[in-house]
Scaffold this motif. Sequence first.
Motif, PDB file in Angstrom:
ATOM      1  N   VAL A   1       0.832  -1.216   0.000  1.00 55.23           N
ATOM      2  CA  VAL A   1       0.000   0.000   0.000  1.00 55.23           C
ATOM      3  C   VAL A   1       0.858   1.255   0.000  1.00 55.23           C
ATOM      4  O   VAL A   1       0.458   2.289  -0.537  1.00 55.23           O
ATOM      5  CB  VAL A   1      -1.012   0.009   1.172  1.00 55.23           C
ATOM      6  CG1 VAL A   1      -2.110  -1.004   0.933  1.00 55.23           C
ATOM      7  CG2 VAL A   1      -0.338  -0.211   2.514  1.00 55.23           C
ATOM      8  N   ASP A   2       2.065   1.171   0.565  1.00 53.85           N
ATOM      9  CA  ASP A   2       2.966   2.327   0.527  1.00 53.85           C
ATOM     10  C   ASP A   2       3.371   2.639  -0.913  1.00 53.85           C
ATOM     11  O   ASP A   2       3.468   3.808  -1.299  1.00 53.85           O
ATOM     12  CB  ASP A   2       4.200   2.060   1.389  1.00 53.85           C
ATOM     13  CG  ASP A   2       4.994   3.323   1.668  1.00 53.85           C
ATOM     14  OD1 ASP A   2       4.529   4.150   2.469  1.00 53.85           O
ATOM     15  OD2 ASP A   2       6.080   3.489   1.068  1.00 53.85           O
ATOM     16  N   ALA A   3       3.584   1.604  -1.702  1.00 52.15           N
ATOM     17  CA  ALA A   3       3.967   1.801  -3.102  1.00 52.15           C
ATOM     18  C   ALA A   3       2.827   2.417  -3.923  1.00 52.15           C
ATOM     19  O   ALA A   3       3.073   3.092  -4.922  1.00 52.15           O
ATOM     20  CB  ALA A   3       4.391   0.465  -3.723  1.00 52.15           C
ATOM     21  N   TRP A   4       1.592   2.208  -3.476  1.00 53.69           N
ATOM     22  CA  TRP A   4       0.412   2.738  -4.183  1.00 53.69           C
ATOM     23  C   TRP A   4      -0.184   3.923  -3.427  1.00 53.69           C
ATOM     24  O   TRP A   4      -1.371   4.228  -3.569  1.00 53.69           O
ATOM     25  CB  TRP A   4      -0.628   1.628  -4.358  1.00 53.69           C
ATOM     26  CG  TRP A   4      -0.211   0.596  -5.352  1.00 53.69           C
ATOM     27  CD1 TRP A   4       0.460  -0.564  -5.108  1.00 53.69           C
ATOM     28  CD2 TRP A   4      -0.416   0.632  -6.762  1.00 53.69           C
ATOM     29  NE1 TRP A   4       0.681  -1.252  -6.273  1.00 53.69           N
ATOM     30  CE2 TRP A   4       0.153  -0.538  -7.312  1.00 53.69           C
ATOM     31  CE3 TRP A   4      -1.030   1.553  -7.622  1.00 53.69           C
ATOM     32  CZ2 TRP A   4       0.127  -0.815  -8.676  1.00 53.69           C
ATOM     33  CZ3 TRP A   4      -1.059   1.270  -8.989  1.00 53.69           C
ATOM     34  CH2 TRP A   4      -0.485   0.098  -9.498  1.00 53.69           C
ATOM     35  N   LYS A   5       0.626   4.615  -2.656  1.00 52.59           N
ATOM     36  CA  LYS A   5       0.136   5.697  -1.790  1.00 52.59           C
ATOM     37  C   LYS A   5      -0.572   6.797  -2.575  1.00 52.59           C
ATOM     38  O   LYS A   5      -1.653   7.250  -2.182  1.00 52.59           O
ATOM     39  CB  LYS A   5       1.305   6.287  -1.002  1.00 52.59           C
ATOM     40  CG  LYS A   5       0.898   7.314   0.043  1.00 52.59           C
ATOM     41  CD  LYS A   5       2.122   7.841   0.788  1.00 52.59           C
ATOM     42  CE  LYS A   5       2.775   6.792   1.648  1.00 52.59           C
ATOM     43  NZ  LYS A   5       3.923   7.306   2.427  1.00 52.59           N
ATOM     44  N   VAL A   6       0.009   7.252  -3.658  1.00 52.25           N
ATOM     45  CA  VAL A   6      -0.567   8.381  -4.407  1.00 52.25           C
ATOM     46  C   VAL A   6      -1.959   8.041  -4.950  1.00 52.25           C
ATOM     47  O   VAL A   6      -2.919   8.785  -4.705  1.00 52.25           O
ATOM     48  CB  VAL A   6       0.383   8.852  -5.527  1.00 52.25           C
ATOM     49  CG1 VAL A   6      -0.316   9.868  -6.434  1.00 52.25           C
ATOM     50  CG2 VAL A   6       1.641   9.468  -4.927  1.00 52.25           C
ATOM     51  N   PRO A   7      -2.143   6.927  -5.685  1.00 51.90           N
ATOM     52  CA  PRO A   7      -3.502   6.616  -6.152  1.00 51.90           C
ATOM     53  C   PRO A   7      -4.476   6.317  -5.017  1.00 51.90           C
ATOM     54  O   PRO A   7      -5.677   6.591  -5.149  1.00 51.90           O
ATOM     55  CB  PRO A   7      -3.323   5.407  -7.075  1.00 51.90           C
ATOM     56  CG  PRO A   7      -1.966   4.882  -6.801  1.00 51.90           C
ATOM     57  CD  PRO A   7      -1.154   6.014  -6.300  1.00 51.90           C
ATOM     58  N   ILE A   8      -3.990   5.781  -3.905  1.00 46.81           N
ATOM     59  CA  ILE A   8      -4.867   5.548  -2.759  1.00 46.81           C
ATOM     60  C   ILE A   8      -5.397   6.874  -2.226  1.00 46.81           C
ATOM     61  O   ILE A   8      -6.596   7.042  -1.986  1.00 46.81           O
ATOM     62  CB  ILE A   8      -4.132   4.766  -1.653  1.00 46.81           C
ATOM     63  CG1 ILE A   8      -3.975   3.288  -2.055  1.00 46.81           C
ATOM     64  CG2 ILE A   8      -4.884   4.857  -0.321  1.00 46.81           C
ATOM     65  CD1 ILE A   8      -3.077   2.482  -1.128  1.00 46.81           C
ATOM     66  N   VAL A   9      -4.502   7.846  -2.048  1.00 43.51           N
ATOM     67  CA  VAL A   9      -4.905   9.158  -1.540  1.00 43.51           C
ATOM     68  C   VAL A   9      -5.853   9.850  -2.524  1.00 43.51           C
ATOM     69  O   VAL A   9      -6.884  10.426  -2.131  1.00 43.51           O
ATOM     70  CB  VAL A   9      -3.672  10.041  -1.251  1.00 43.51           C
ATOM     71  CG1 VAL A   9      -4.084  11.481  -0.951  1.00 43.51           C
ATOM     72  CG2 VAL A   9      -2.877   9.467  -0.088  1.00 43.51           C
ATOM     73  N   GLN A  10      -5.553   9.779  -3.800  1.00 48.33           N
ATOM     74  CA  GLN A  10      -6.425  10.382  -4.815  1.00 48.33           C
ATOM     75  C   GLN A  10      -7.819   9.765  -4.762  1.00 48.33           C
ATOM     76  O   GLN A  10      -8.835  10.476  -4.848  1.00 48.33           O
ATOM     77  CB  GLN A  10      -5.809  10.198  -6.211  1.00 48.33           C
ATOM     78  CG  GLN A  10      -4.553  11.022  -6.439  1.00 48.33           C
ATOM     79  CD  GLN A  10      -3.845  10.674  -7.738  1.00 48.33           C
ATOM     80  OE1 GLN A  10      -4.051   9.581  -8.309  1.00 48.33           O
ATOM     81  NE2 GLN A  10      -3.013  11.590  -8.224  1.00 48.33           N
ATOM     82  N   SER A  11      -7.878   8.451  -4.609  1.00 46.37           N
ATOM     83  CA  SER A  11      -9.167   7.749  -4.567  1.00 46.37           C
ATOM     84  C   SER A  11      -9.939   8.088  -3.295  1.00 46.37           C
ATOM     85  O   SER A  11     -11.162   8.247  -3.323  1.00 46.37           O
ATOM     86  CB  SER A  11      -8.949   6.235  -4.669  1.00 46.37           C
ATOM     87  OG  SER A  11      -8.345   5.892  -5.893  1.00 46.37           O
ATOM     88  N   LEU A  12      -9.228   8.203  -2.175  1.00 48.74           N
ATOM     89  CA  LEU A  12      -9.878   8.563  -0.919  1.00 48.74           C
ATOM     90  C   LEU A  12     -10.540   9.932  -1.015  1.00 48.74           C
ATOM     91  O   LEU A  12     -11.690  10.127  -0.601  1.00 48.74           O
ATOM     92  CB  LEU A  12      -8.860   8.562   0.224  1.00 48.74           C
ATOM     93  CG  LEU A  12      -8.467   7.206   0.799  1.00 48.74           C
ATOM     94  CD1 LEU A  12      -7.240   7.342   1.682  1.00 48.74           C
ATOM     95  CD2 LEU A  12      -9.623   6.588   1.587  1.00 48.74           C
ATOM     96  N   ILE A  13      -9.821  10.896  -1.577  1.00 54.12           N
ATOM     97  CA  ILE A  13     -10.366  12.243  -1.718  1.00 54.12           C
ATOM     98  C   ILE A  13     -11.584  12.231  -2.645  1.00 54.12           C
ATOM     99  O   ILE A  13     -12.620  12.841  -2.359  1.00 54.12           O
ATOM    100  CB  ILE A  13      -9.283  13.212  -2.240  1.00 54.12           C
ATOM    101  CG1 ILE A  13      -8.179  13.385  -1.197  1.00 54.12           C
ATOM    102  CG2 ILE A  13      -9.891  14.564  -2.607  1.00 54.12           C
ATOM    103  CD1 ILE A  13      -6.951  14.129  -1.708  1.00 54.12           C
ATOM    104  N   ALA A  14     -11.465  11.509  -3.760  1.00 50.16           N
ATOM    105  CA  ALA A  14     -12.553  11.458  -4.739  1.00 50.16           C
ATOM    106  C   ALA A  14     -13.803  10.806  -4.159  1.00 50.16           C
ATOM    107  O   ALA A  14     -14.927  11.265  -4.414  1.00 50.16           O
ATOM    108  CB  ALA A  14     -12.097  10.699  -5.983  1.00 50.16           C
ATOM    109  N   GLU A  15     -13.641   9.768  -3.370  1.00 52.64           N
ATOM    110  CA  GLU A  15     -14.790   9.010  -2.878  1.00 52.64           C
ATOM    111  C   GLU A  15     -15.425   9.614  -1.630  1.00 52.64           C
ATOM    112  O   GLU A  15     -16.620   9.457  -1.403  1.00 52.64           O
ATOM    113  CB  GLU A  15     -14.386   7.560  -2.609  1.00 52.64           C
ATOM    114  CG  GLU A  15     -13.971   6.770  -3.836  1.00 52.64           C
ATOM    115  CD  GLU A  15     -15.060   6.691  -4.894  1.00 52.64           C
ATOM    116  OE1 GLU A  15     -16.251   6.668  -4.524  1.00 52.64           O
ATOM    117  OE2 GLU A  15     -14.723   6.670  -6.092  1.00 52.64           O
TER     118      GLU A  15
END
Length: 207
Positions: free
Chosen positions: A135-149
């Motif tokens: 999940v650390d390696a995918w941090k940027v898309p995770i954060v983007q998705s959290l904000i969007a959702e």
Amino acid sequence: MLIITIKQGKEKSLLDKQPWIYASAVEKVDGKHEERNKPGATALVQSSSGQFLARAAYSPKSQIRARVWSFDQNEAVDHALVKRRVKAAVAAQAGAKGDHIALITGEANGLPGLLVDWHGGKQGYLICQFNAAGVDAWKVPIVQSLIAETGCANVYERADELMRKGEGLPVVEGALAGDEPPDETLLIEKGQRYIVDLKTGHKSKAG
């Protein structure tokens, strides 16, 4: 892509859909040198006979050598997977009430090692802990998705020092998007009032 081969007889837990692969179960890891030393690299996991078992996030320095993303051979580990899982986690909490929601709890949401607490709704804060290499390696898309959702623009990373060091990850904290939370936030749980420092998680009863 990395290929992790599991020792003969050690594949049972994966066939039973257990998401952790311990170092003691790994026979060998094949792939480019830089990938074999890269925390969070995606790996195909196979049995000693070459049978597909899972796709997982590799963590070369952890005793949990890999954490499973998917047991479906046809499911790619990509931005779309991250978005689907964040969206599903947020949707599952759509009816939750209160100022504090445990939004994502790691493997239960298909995001191994990720913890996200949501405080204060859309005007509040998403507090994230990236406790595994994947999940650390995918941090940027995770954060983007959290904000969007969620519609919440303030995302803060809190570090669990023990967990991150165990994964061979740097201990980092700070705002990932928007503003940092204040030093004190009022939280009401089961009728009790608490003062919480969202940055550290420290909590004390309010006077």
